[in-house]
Motif scaffolding. Structure first.
Motif, PDB file in Angstrom:
ATOM      1  N   THR A 149       0.839  -1.197   0.000  1.00 44.69           N
ATOM      2  CA  THR A 149       0.000   0.000   0.000  1.00 44.69           C
ATOM      3  C   THR A 149       0.870   1.242   0.000  1.00 44.69           C
ATOM      4  N   ASP A 150       0.423   2.277  -0.703  1.00 45.64           N
ATOM      5  CA  ASP A 150       1.108   3.572  -0.772  1.00 45.64           C
ATOM      6  C   ASP A 150       0.064   4.684  -0.748  1.00 45.64           C
ATOM      7  N   LYS A 159      -2.948   3.581  -2.932  1.00 54.72           N
ATOM      8  CA  LYS A 159      -2.651   2.720  -4.076  1.00 54.72           C
ATOM      9  C   LYS A 159      -2.237   1.346  -3.552  1.00 54.72           C
ATOM     10  N   PHE A 160      -2.876   0.306  -4.067  1.00 57.66           N
ATOM     11  CA  PHE A 160      -2.575  -1.076  -3.700  1.00 57.66           C
ATOM     12  C   PHE A 160      -1.886  -1.752  -4.886  1.00 57.66           C
ATOM     13  N   THR A 161      -0.789  -2.451  -4.591  1.00 56.05           N
ATOM     14  CA  THR A 161      -0.026  -3.150  -5.629  1.00 56.05           C
ATOM     15  C   THR A 161       0.078  -4.618  -5.255  1.00 56.05           C
ATOM     16  N   CYS A 162      -0.326  -5.490  -6.184  1.00 51.90           N
ATOM     17  CA  CYS A 162      -0.308  -6.935  -5.972  1.00 51.90           C
ATOM     18  C   CYS A 162       0.885  -7.530  -6.721  1.00 51.90           C
ATOM     19  N   SER A 163       1.721  -8.293  -6.017  1.00 53.86           N
ATOM     20  CA  SER A 163       2.933  -8.867  -6.618  1.00 53.86           C
ATOM     21  C   SER A 163       2.942 -10.370  -6.394  1.00 53.86           C
ATOM     22  N   THR A 189      -2.556  -3.168 -10.149  1.00 57.44           N
ATOM     23  CA  THR A 189      -2.672  -2.110  -9.136  1.00 57.44           C
ATOM     24  C   THR A 189      -4.122  -1.661  -9.007  1.00 57.44           C
ATOM     25  N   LEU A 190      -4.422  -1.120  -7.827  1.00 57.07           N
ATOM     26  CA  LEU A 190      -5.765  -0.615  -7.537  1.00 57.07           C
ATOM     27  C   LEU A 190      -5.620   0.684  -6.772  1.00 57.07           C
ATOM     28  N   THR A 219      -5.574  -3.152   5.181  1.00 53.36           N
ATOM     29  CA  THR A 219      -6.419  -1.962   5.237  1.00 53.36           C
ATOM     30  C   THR A 219      -5.577  -0.747   4.887  1.00 53.36           C
ATOM     31  N   GLN A 220      -6.244   0.324   4.478  1.00 47.65           N
ATOM     32  CA  GLN A 220      -5.514   1.527   4.077  1.00 47.65           C
ATOM     33  C   GLN A 220      -4.795   2.152   5.274  1.00 47.65           C
TER      34      GLN A 220
END
Length: 379
Positions: A149-150, A159-163, A189-190, A219-220
């Protein structure tokens, strides 16, 4: 001269065509070696190290012979029992490789098991028609993804990044908000507004035709509430509701105690006021016993007095003799009351003295006027 130039040009063109054909052939051969499944359409998918069952779309009879083939190689050959009540025999494979209904059981799969699986059924040597074959593709399973999360745009967005690790055949992405999939988001990304995901659990899922894995929920981090959602695993709202109920009960108890104390104080002040009025009216205190005594006299019946008959002596006319003395008769006495105490005479009714209780508090003395004392002359 011109004919020699044209022949050399044609020769070069032929060489170039042959080189192009050779290059294409090598590329096709390389692709077939790297991905043998690319030459066929995959009907089913399985993962390496896993299990899979190839369904037999035929009701197998005990008298029928069954054979399973992988591509062109026979991997199982089941013969019907020779006598009634005996078990079938296997010329290839074993009983652990097949189910009772004839379906093929595959365990601990490897990539070299990718290919076509075809059944063959014989009844008295005659093959059964319309049996379906299947092409099975075996892929490596996808790895469990991680979620990062960023905070962006001055923490107004997150911003959520899935790796996840890459696997042959690739994989797709899916986003889950409170376990509900977002059908409109398919990227890696979301990005969401912080206000839209304040108290939302977010996961990402990677999947392909063979397997799928889901990340841990996050969570954010851009906005944190001062009040935690849970305390000791219990929702904070349960504690808030319980505390509110206790406070309300205490308020009710305080109100009841105040009302009782106020009523008690009011009664005490009323008693003190009546006592003071009794002290300041001594005449009224003296009259009260007299009134009570008169009230008792009125209630007590008086005895009936007998009538006294006086006998008058008639004297003859002209009689001047001495006057006869009349005998004085005693007056009848009133009977005693039932309680044994004599009834007081009404003529000498005296006012009873008020009973003084030594335990009661004595009233303060009334103020007296100051007496004038003659002044003594100075010598």
């Amino acid at each position: 001269m011109e004919s020699g130039c044209s022949s050399s040009f044609q020769l070069n063109m032929m060489r170039m065509k042959m080189a192009a054909v050779t290059t294409v052939s090598l590329l096709l051969l390389l692709c077939s070696v790297i991905s043998p499944a690319s030459q066929e359409h995959c009907d089913k998918y399985a993962v390496t190290g896993g299990e899979f069952t190839v369904i037999l779309n035929h009701t197998l009879k005990p008298t029928e012979k069954l054979r399973w083939k992988h591509n062109t190689t026979t991997i199982l050959d089941r013969n019907p029992p020779k006598t009634a009540g005996s078990k079938p025999t296997y010329s290839k494979g074993s009983e652990s490789d097949i189910y009772q209904n004839g379906s093929l059981k595959l365990t601990n799969l490897k990539k070299n098991q990718t290919g076509t699986y075809q059944p063959e059924v014989f009844e008295d040597g005659t093959p059964v028609q319309n049996l379906k074959k299947m092409f099975l593709c075996i892929w490596d399973p996808v790895q469990k993804p991680s979620l990062k999360t960023d905070c962006v745009e001055a923490k107004s967005e997150v911003k959520f990044t899935c790796s996840a690790s890459k696997v042959p055949g690739g994989f797709n992405f899916e986003w889950l908000l409170n376990e509900k999939p977002l059908t409109s988001e398919k990227g890696q990304t979301l990005t969401k507004k912080v206000k839209d995901v304040k108290e939302v659990s977010i996961k990402c899922r990677v999947f392909n035709n063979a397997s799928s894995e889901t990340s841990e929920p996050v969570t954010q981090p851009c906005f944190k509430s001062l009040i935690p959602e849970k305390v000791l695993g219990v929702s904070i709202w349960i504690f808030v509701g319980g505390g509110g109920g206790v406070v309300l009960l205490l308020i009710i108890l305080v109100i009841v105690c105040c009302v009782k104390a106020r009523r008690k104080k009011h009664m005490r002040l009323k008693d003190e006021q009546e006592l003071r009025l009794g002290w300041t009216n001594p005449e009224q205190q003296q009259q009260q016993p007299q009134q009570q005594h008169q009230h008792r006299r009125q209630q007590t019946p008086l005895p009936e007095h007998p009538h006294h008959h006086h006998h008058h002596h008639q004297h003859q006319a002209g009689h001047t003799g001495p006057r006869q003395n009349r005998t004085r008769q005693p007056r009848p006495r009133a009977p005693d009351p039932p309680n044994g105490h004599p009834q007081p005479s009404p003529r000498r009714a005296q006012t009873p003295k008020p009973v003084v209780n030594d335990d009661d508090e004595q009233p303060p003395p009334l103020p007296q006027p100051r007496k004038k004392v003659p002044k003594t002359p100075r010598a």
